[in-house]
Design a protein around this motif. Structure first.
Motif, short mmCIF file in Angstrom:
data_model
loop_
_atom_site.label_atom_id
_atom_site.label_comp_id
_atom_site.label_asym_id
_atom_site.label_seq_id
_atom_site.Cartn_x
_atom_site.Cartn_y
_atom_site.Cartn_z
N ASN A 123 8.14 7.09 21.71
CA ASN A 123 6.99 7.22 21.51
C ASN A 123 6.56 8.41 20.28
O ASN A 123 6.32 8.87 18.54
CB ASN A 123 6.42 6.34 21.22
N ILE A 124 6.75 9.23 20.96
CA ILE A 124 5.68 10.34 20.99
C ILE A 124 6.69 11.24 19.85
O ILE A 124 5.53 12.14 19.16
CB ILE A 124 5.39 11.50 22.27
N TYR A 179 6.37 9.92 16.95
CA TYR A 179 5.00 9.87 16.08
C TYR A 179 5.18 11.23 15.51
O TYR A 179 4.50 11.85 14.23
CB TYR A 179 4.01 10.08 16.65
N ASP A 192 4.05 12.49 12.09
CA ASP A 192 2.93 13.09 11.08
C ASP A 192 3.49 14.80 10.38
O ASP A 192 3.11 15.46 9.37
CB ASP A 192 2.25 13.97 12.40
N PHE A 204 9.55 3.58 16.29
CA PHE A 204 8.24 3.92 16.12
C PHE A 204 7.96 5.07 14.73
O PHE A 204 7.05 5.34 14.96
CB PHE A 204 8.17 5.32 17.38
N GLU A 212 7.29 2.54 12.64
CA GLU A 212 5.33 2.22 12.57
C GLU A 212 4.92 3.58 11.33
O GLU A 212 3.91 3.60 11.15
CB GLU A 212 5.27 2.24 13.81
N ARG A 213 4.64 4.87 12.60
CA ARG A 213 4.44 5.95 12.71
C ARG A 213 3.98 6.47 10.64
O ARG A 213 2.79 7.04 10.51
CB ARG A 213 4.61 6.92 13.33
N TYR A 214 5.08 6.90 9.76
CA TYR A 214 5.01 6.80 9.07
C TYR A 214 4.61 6.12 7.77
O TYR A 214 3.84 6.93 7.08
CB TYR A 214 6.77 7.38 8.41
N ASN A 258 0.79 6.46 8.43
CA ASN A 258 0.82 7.46 7.74
C ASN A 258 0.21 7.70 6.23
O ASN A 258 -0.16 8.55 5.20
CB ASN A 258 1.20 8.86 8.04
N PRO A 295 0.46 14.89 18.02
CA PRO A 295 0.52 13.15 17.43
C PRO A 295 -1.49 12.51 18.83
O PRO A 295 -1.01 12.60 19.41
CB PRO A 295 1.85 12.13 17.52
#
Lengths: 387, 299
Positions: free
Chosen positions: A152-153, A156, A160, A188, A191-193, A196, A386
């Motif tokens: 996940n990291i 992310y 980011d 993941f 989800e993050r993209y 953001n 992140p």
């Protein structure tokens, strides 16, 4: 003939018993036994061999600096042979016969789960130096820890970096559907993209070992999706092939991926076409941080070669992680106390980033290194943490 | 982009892939046509050829045409050796025995290559003049793509002539019809079978070069799946028919690319499943393949 067999059998039993007592005898000695289980032969060897080298190098340095509470570290290492049963049996042996108080190692979740479950059963702390499945500690139990960041990291960090640093807000996502790792990573990232403020304009899929990406690439070209960056969730096998085919079809957009693309194959296969590819991984040899450069020098001195990849750094950091915990542990003969000390690790700086286990999680919050291919070489861009 | 042009581009992608399948399928078809042997090791002969090229090119720096020639020779030698050691002694034991034997040969060869080299995938580069890209309208093709495509038809024409006009060709057709009767009529069936294996293995080595050149990587298992697909192509086109094998190869390649290019993207990773459903459907309608006939199957 039969008599000879009996004598032989008896001799063997005696030899076995002798070897057992010989091993068990060192209990009150001035060394601490640490288990290092790695697949130094077989398919995992290219990751595990450098890891073990790094691990042993760190142990040597620690011993030269006085050891831990006056005791020397003794690394007990067995070859897991890229076979889950061998990994499990060797782990048992480390604990039952060699009386290791901590076991570490492995770079793939399947093997780390095998070793971790044994350690959990026996109540011995287990730290995987290279497996990145974020749910692994929860699957195994309270004695299992990850030394690297979780998938996940790294996902992310890639998301980011694409949005904050490159300013690219429209992404084409290409996913290898044949592996748990690549599916999780893509999940993941997406989800993050989106969180953001980015947009996934098109998603497509492929299977590992199916080397023809032309249908997907032509669909992407025809879609006129306006994508500004391509995220490929893939593994080392496909890294060079897929990038090369994108470039051959005239796609010059930046491509970004996770540590699956941290492989020499990317540049060997794609050649000049690999340029403008970003890889989110554990470390960079180019990082000018003195800690990293010192590690590279020491590794060269010990093994006559620069660290083969980031996994050497992960093995090195894992040994220091254990040493740090042992120094803080209330009782270094009590595995439970050691476990608690590991769980309390705070701001431990290493070659592959800084480890903190936060809020009872046994997956560290750790920075991700972004490397970029430029003129056929991996170049260090920056570290991303992140939040 | 215009829908029709998109369809055309994906079809060309299919033709590129299909022409490799076609060459392997022709070799497969020759062996299967005579022996009714599903030779699982056929694709691995391809791998042997590719690794031969790799060793010769990187270690000895021999010019490409020499390496290709040598790799074909070595592939033929390996093909004939497997025939002599693993298939011929079992010829009277029934089709199951040779089938299992070929699977064993396949696994043995894969592991042997892993032992000698390594299980790791590695880079494979053709000289620049073969991998150079040419833009023709909206289509990009490498020199190797064009050679491969032309090779399919050259091979088809040459082999068809051999089978129709020469003595050994006539013997092949006879053996394909009925192996035992041919033997009784005084045909040297071993010579026929050896010829079929030699042609098949040589073609496998050539197609290996084309496959490795296209994807620029090789690994010890690279031949197995294309080998199986080529067999399916041969069955699809009509076993025993060379034009059928070529047609089957093209259909399989184009179907793969069209499924991947036209279906919703959720399904693109599973294109092989759809391709093989198509294979079943075709066989339900034409049990002997598209160009096959009942006589093509053994009575």
């Amino acid at each position: 003939m039969r008599k000879l067999q009996k004598v032989l059998a008896l001799l063997l039993i005696i030899a076995l018993a002798a070897s057992l007592t010989a091993c068990g005898g060192g209990k009150k000695s001035d060394t601490i036994n640490i288990g290092a289980i790695y697949n130094v032969t077989g398919g995992q060897a290219s990751l595990d061999k450098p890891s073990l080298n790094g691990f042993k190098l760190a142990a040597k340095e620690i011993n030269e600096n006085g050891g831990i509470k006056g005791k020397k570290i003794n690394v007990v290492s067995y070859d897991g042979k890229t076979d889950q049963a061998t990994v499990a049996n060797s782990t048992k042996k480390m604990i039952d016969v060699d009386k290791c108080v901590v076991v570490a190692g492995l770079s793939d979740s399947n093997y780390a789960l095998a070793a971790g479950n044994i350690c959990q059963e026996k109540g011995i702390p287990f730290i995987t130096s290279g497996a990145t499945l974020p749910t692994l500690p929860d699957q195994v139990g309270e004695f299992a820890f990850l030394a690297p960041f979780g998938d996940n990291i790294q996902a992310y960090a890639c998301a980011d970096f694409a949005i904050n640093d490159l300013g690219l807000k429209k992404c084409y996502l290409l996913i290898d559907q044949s592996m748990e790792f690549t599916k999780t990573l893509a999940h993941f990232f997406q989800e993050r993209y989106i969180a953001n403020g980015g947009e996934i304009v098109l998603t497509d899929n492929y299977m590992n070992k199916d080397p023809d990406f032309s249908a997907q690439i032509d669909r992407f070209l025809a879609s006129n999706s306006g994508a500004e960056i391509i995220f490929i969730s893939g593994v080392p096998d496909d890294a060079g092939v897929v990038v090369k085919q994108f470039r051959d079809k005239g796609v010059t957009l930046p491509i970004i991926s996770g540590d699956g693309f941290d492989t020499p194959l990317l540049i060997e296969v794609a050649g000049a076409a690999a340029d403008n590819t970003y890889v989110g991984t554990h470390a960079s040899l180019e990082n000018q941080d003195p800690k990293v450069q010192q590690f590279i020098e020491a590794y060269k001195k010990e093994y006559g070669t620069a660290p083969e990849n980031a996994f050497a750094g992960l093995g090195y950091d894992t040994m220091y992680l254990i040493a740090d915990a042992l120094n803080r542990a209330t009782d270094i003969n009590n595995p439970k106390a050691i476990r608690d000390a590991i769980a309390a690790t705070q701001n431990l700086a290493g070659v592959t980033g800084t480890v903190t286990y936060k809020d009872g999680s046994r997956v560290p919050v750790k920075s991700v290194t972004i490397n970029k291919v430029e003129n056929g070489k991996f170049v260090f861009i920056k570290e991303v943490l992140p939040e | 982009m215009d829908g029709f042009i998109y369809f055309l581009i994906q079809s060309v992608n299919g033709l590129k892939l299909g022409s490799v399948y076609a060459i392997v399928a022709v070799g497969y078809s020759m062996v299967y046509g005579i022996l009714r042997l599903i030779n699982f090791a056929h694709g691995d002969i391809m791998t042997v050829g590719v690794y031969t090229i790799l060793v010769l090119m990187t270690a000895f720096g021999v010019p490409l045409w020499v390496t290709v020639l040598l790799s074909v020779v070595i592939a033929i030698a390996v093909g004939l050796a497997t025939e002599r050691i693993a298939y011929r002694p079992l010829r009277t034991a029934g089709e199951e025995a040779t089938l299992i034997s070929s699977l064993a040969v396949s696994i043995f060869m894969q592991n042997l290559i892993m032992m000698i080299f390594s299980p790791q995938r590695r880079a494979f580069h053709l000289p620049e003049y073969l991998s150079r890209l040419h833009t023709i309208g909206f289509i990009k093709l490498s020199t190797m793509n064009i050679i491969t495509f032309a090779a399919v038809f050259i091979i088809l024409i040459v082999l068809s002539l051999v089978i129709k006009k020469t003595r050994i060709g006539m013997a092949m057709r006879a053996c394909s019809d009925n192996l035992n009767a041919s033997k009784l009529m005084g045909i040297n069936i071993n010579a026929v079978i050896v010829t079929a294996f030699a042609i098949g293995s040589g073609l496998a080595a050539l197609s290996g070069l084309m496959l490795a050149g296209e994807y620029k990587t090789i690994d010890p298992l690279m031949g197995f799946v294309p080998g199986l697909k080529a067999f399916c192509a041969a069955v699809l086109g009509g076993i025993g028919s060379l034009s059928g094998a070529v047609l089957g190869g093209f259909i399989l390649g184009i179907a793969e690319m069209l499924f991947a290019g036209l279906m919703p993207t959720d399904f693109t990773a599973y294109r092989d499943a759809f391709v093989f459903v198509l294979l079943i459907l075709v066989l339900l309608v034409r049990p002997y393949g598209i160009l096959g006939s009942k006589e093509g199957g053994r009575s």
